[in-house]
Design a protein around this motif. Structure first.
Motif, PDB file in Angstrom:
ATOM      1  N   MET A   1       0.853  -1.159   0.000  1.00 42.73           N
ATOM      2  CA  MET A   1       0.000   0.000   0.000  1.00 42.73           C
ATOM      3  C   MET A   1       0.902   1.226   0.000  1.00 42.73           C
ATOM      4  N   LEU A   2       0.598   2.159  -0.888  1.00 43.06           N
ATOM      5  CA  LEU A   2       1.438   3.351  -1.023  1.00 43.06           C
ATOM      6  C   LEU A   2       0.838   4.574  -0.349  1.00 43.06           C
ATOM      7  N   GLN A   3      -0.500   4.571  -0.215  1.00 45.56           N
ATOM      8  CA  GLN A   3      -1.182   5.721   0.380  1.00 45.56           C
ATOM      9  C   GLN A   3      -2.476   5.240   1.029  1.00 45.56           C
ATOM     10  N   LEU A   4      -2.836   5.860   2.160  1.00 45.61           N
ATOM     11  CA  LEU A   4      -4.074   5.521   2.843  1.00 45.61           C
ATOM     12  C   LEU A   4      -4.661   6.783   3.451  1.00 45.61           C
ATOM     13  N   ASP A   5      -5.919   7.035   3.153  1.00 49.15           N
ATOM     14  CA  ASP A   5      -6.618   8.215   3.667  1.00 49.15           C
ATOM     15  C   ASP A   5      -5.840   9.506   3.439  1.00 49.15           C
ATOM     16  N   GLY A   6      -5.246   9.621   2.250  1.00 48.21           N
ATOM     17  CA  GLY A   6      -4.507  10.823   1.893  1.00 48.21           C
ATOM     18  C   GLY A   6      -3.120  10.922   2.498  1.00 48.21           C
ATOM     19  N   GLN A   7      -2.699   9.902   3.233  1.00 45.96           N
ATOM     20  CA  GLN A   7      -1.377   9.920   3.863  1.00 45.96           C
ATOM     21  C   GLN A   7      -0.430   8.995   3.090  1.00 45.96           C
ATOM     22  N   GLU A   8       0.707   9.547   2.647  1.00 45.75           N
ATOM     23  CA  GLU A   8       1.704   8.750   1.940  1.00 45.75           C
ATOM     24  C   GLU A   8       2.379   7.779   2.906  1.00 45.75           C
ATOM     25  N   LEU A   9       2.531   6.535   2.468  1.00 42.09           N
ATOM     26  CA  LEU A   9       3.085   5.496   3.329  1.00 42.09           C
ATOM     27  C   LEU A   9       4.446   4.982   2.845  1.00 42.09           C
TER      28      LEU A   9
ATOM     29  N   ARG B   1       7.223   4.094   5.279  1.00 39.51           N
ATOM     30  CA  ARG B   1       7.014   3.000   6.232  1.00 39.51           C
ATOM     31  C   ARG B   1       7.567   1.693   5.667  1.00 39.51           C
ATOM     32  N   PRO B   2       7.979   0.781   6.530  1.00 38.16           N
ATOM     33  CA  PRO B   2       8.512  -0.504   6.061  1.00 38.16           C
ATOM     34  C   PRO B   2       7.459  -1.305   5.296  1.00 38.16           C
TER      35      PRO B   2
ATOM     36  N   ARG C   1       3.231  -1.757   5.625  1.00 37.98           N
ATOM     37  CA  ARG C   1       2.302  -1.405   4.544  1.00 37.98           C
ATOM     38  C   ARG C   1       1.494  -2.622   4.109  1.00 37.98           C
ATOM     39  N   ARG C   2       2.134  -3.780   4.100  1.00 38.56           N
ATOM     40  CA  ARG C   2       1.441  -5.031   3.736  1.00 38.56           C
ATOM     41  C   ARG C   2       0.325  -5.326   4.754  1.00 38.56           C
ATOM     42  N   ALA C   3       0.634  -5.161   6.030  1.00 37.49           N
ATOM     43  CA  ALA C   3      -0.368  -5.397   7.082  1.00 37.49           C
ATOM     44  C   ALA C   3      -1.553  -4.455   6.917  1.00 37.49           C
TER      45      ALA C   3
END
Length: 51
Positions: free
Chosen positions: A1-9, A12-13, A17-19
């Protein structure tokens, strides 16, 4: 996952991101797509490819 709820991830490890991605599938009942299994075990990956 690269982004969630407008937040760049991206910072993060991968495991984190997989979790988050796995949780998203569960929380939203996503069934149209398949989440591919993940492993760092080469023998296990080869086993998957031969099945």
């Amino acid at each position: 996952m690269l982004q969630l709820d407008g937040q760049e991830l991206l910072h993060r490890p991968y495991a984190e991101r997989r979790a988050l991605l796995e949780n998203l599938f569960v929380e939203r009942g996503l069934t149209a797509w398949t989440l591919v299994p993940m492993t760092t075990d080469l023998a296990k990956a080869r086993e998957w490819l031969q099945s």
